[in-house]
Design a protein around this motif. Structure first.
Motif: not given
Length: 560
Positions: A410-434
């Motif tokens: 849900g947070r927005e950050v600036r990508l160096r030399y590029a755009y603002f991006i906002k995290c909408d979803e976190v994908i994890k594997d079966a072990s719970g690792e992002i």
């Protein structure tokens, strides 16, 4: 231009030289750097190189000789000769036509030895080495005369010539100076001048089977070359009376002056060839040029610029008293130099994939970045941007701490030399690792600002997933955990830093780094200063060494 013209002598040695020139003692200053080719040079030698060659440069038309003290064929190799020449050149110095070897003077040294015998000032001694040591005495007790000390001149000449002819076995006889076995200076208690060694020499082959000792060779070599000021480290102070004795008792063509200065003692390392050899032989490092080693070849491979080493040697100066130099000052000099020259790039050392879901599939663009924000003359570069990128795994936190201002759900950050991006979803594997983040971008924020005036607190670096290159990155730290690794007589290896090398094998870097060459320096933004490893890099699989971190501990030391 002389040092005086530059604003006066900077140290006591330069003051002596300035005075000698002012009163006309010398028309031309001649110094020398005399390494033994039995190993690789270290940063302590760099101090001596900068001093000797620096004084010559400051007092043009002075000169500095490079002379190899190659009098012990059992330990010397041509490999070391070539590496030493490379090190001196890399530091920015040139000996011109004045490259010499002590072995050049073997015939002259032999003649001088015969002259000492003829004067009754040298004799052949049959005592084995252990008995010579045992009869040398102590600082409070005089030595004992050798039973062979009163041999006649004729007998000594005969024996010495037969030593030269190869009649005797190794260690069976030596030639000693006849000085004073009761002297308060142990170096004057009939020192050994020649020993028998049936060993082939890397330059003279099998021409000789007797070889002169350093204390005999050094002053004569200086005199034969017209050296005016023979600059040595403090451990040679007790040898100076012997140095002067040879000059006074032989018809040498010049009378050089030996002056001693404090050697470089550097924190969190050792500057002893013997101890560095131990680290190599026991496998604690990957050779003499391991970037953790204080050898000149090691620090060159790590990416330390020669200008930084010269600047460091200039800052620590020349003193008469031993002291321990904070290694943070060396690191500061390296960082200061690299900050001026290193091109800025982006590298992700621990990648986390980001998919920008609202960026058109199959589309990519070239964004403009500055090669050096403080030096616009270094130009700009184009970096690719597309739907999938990599960011640093540490730049995301699923449950952000209070002062964590980088990417989070849900947070927005600036990508160096590029755009603002906002995290909408976190994908994890079966072990719970992002394994992946799903984000959206604002196409109106290219260049780092939003039309509606909204602000973000975090700026993170990134690379394009499709066009970034894979690389191995090696993070180097100090070799020892203790400032004085041998303090109190402890074992050298007991304070080795287990984290002195961290190897990261799946890093992602800007595609332009595929064209990096040896000698180039880069600042991986927010990461540190790096260079291409000249030894282990391969086409399509570059290896980058971290030369220095961005954090400068020396500035904190100065401010404390």
């Amino acid at each position: 231009m002389s040092q005086t013209e530059l604003g006066g002598p900077a140290d006591f040695i330069r003051a002596i030289i300035a005075e000698d020139l002012a009163r006309g003692k010398h028309e031309q200053i001649v110094t020398r750097f005399p390494p033994e080719p039995n190993g690789y040079l270290h940063i302590g030698h760099a101090k001596s190189i900068c001093l000797n060659f620096g004084i010559a440069k400051e007092n043009t038309p002075a000169r500095c000789h490079l002379r190899f003290d190659d009098t012990n064929p059992t330990k010397e190799e041509q490999e070391y000769v070539e590496s030493i020449k490379e090190d001196v050149r890399w530091l920015g110095f040139d000996w011109g036509e004045h490259l010499y070897f002590a072995s050049d003077y073997f015939a002259q040294l032999y003649d001088y030895a015969e002259q000492l015998i003829s004067q009754g000032k040298a004799y052949v001694c049959d005592l084995p080495a252990d008995q010579i040591r045992a009869t040398r005495g102590t600082l409070t007790e005089p030595g004992q005369n050798s039973p062979y000390r009163e041999r006649s001149v004729a007998e000594n000449l005969d024996l010495f010539r037969r030593m030269r002819a190869g009649e005797f076995a190794d260690g069976s006889r030596v030639l000693r100076a006849k000085i004073d076995m009761a002297s308060g200076n142990l170096n004057l208690r009939d020192p050994v001048l020649y020993r028998i060694m049936h060993t082939s020499h890397h330059r003279s082959g099998d021409q000789w089977c007797i070889y002169p000792m350093y204390d005999f060779t050094h002053p004569i070599s200086d005199a034969l070359e017209g050296v005016t000021h023979s600059l040595c480290t403090l451990e040679f102070a007790d040898h100076r009376p012997l140095y002067d004795w040879f000059l006074a008792n032989l018809p040498v063509p010049a009378q050089p002056r030996q002056i001693e200065f404090a050697r470089l003692n550097l924190g969190y390392t050792v500057v002893s060839k013997r101890k560095l050899l131990q680290l190599v032989n026991e496998g604690h490092v990957a050779g003499w040029d391991d970037p953790r080693m204080p050898t000149i070849s090691g620090i060159r491979r790590r990416g330390y610029p020669p200008e930084a080493i010269r600047g460091f040697c200039d800052r620590i100066g020349v003193a008469k008293k031993e002291s321990l130099v904070d290694v943070a000052l060396l690191e500061h000099c390296v960082r200061e130099e690299l900050n001026q020259r290193a091109l800025r790039v982006m590298g992700v050392l621990n990648p986390l994939k980001v998919v920008i879901s609202n960026y058109p599939e199959g589309q990519s663009e070239e964004l403009t970045a500055q090669n050096h924000p403080q030096q616009p003359e270094l130009g700009q570069r184009q970096i690719p941007f597309s739907r999938e990128i990599f960011i640093e795994r540490d730049d995301f936190m699923e449950e952000p701490a209070k002062k964590f201002f980088r990417l989070a759900p849900g947070r927005e950050v600036r990508l160096r030399y590029a755009y603002f991006i906002k995290c909408d979803e976190v994908i994890k594997d079966a072990s719970g690792e992002i394994v992946e983040l799903r984000c959206t971008y604002d196409p109106q924020t290219l260049g780092g600002s939003a039309p509606d005036g909204r602000k973000v607190k975090g700026t993170i670096h990134w690379v394009d997933a499709a066009r970034s290159i894979e690389a191995e990155v090696r993070l180097y730290d100090r070799l020892f955990t203790e400032e004085s690794p041998e303090k109190g007589g402890r074992d050298l290896t007991s304070s080795l830093n287990p984290d002195s090398l961290t190897v990261l094998s799946d890093c992602r870097l800007e595609p332009g780094l595929a064209e990096a060459t040896t000698g180039q320096h880069f600042q991986f933004e927010r990461q540190g200063y790096f260079c291409l490893d000249p030894k282990d890099s391969r086409p399509g699989r570059p290896v980058f060494n971290r030369s220095a971190t961005l954090r400068d501990t020396w500035e904190k030391v100065k401010g404390s």
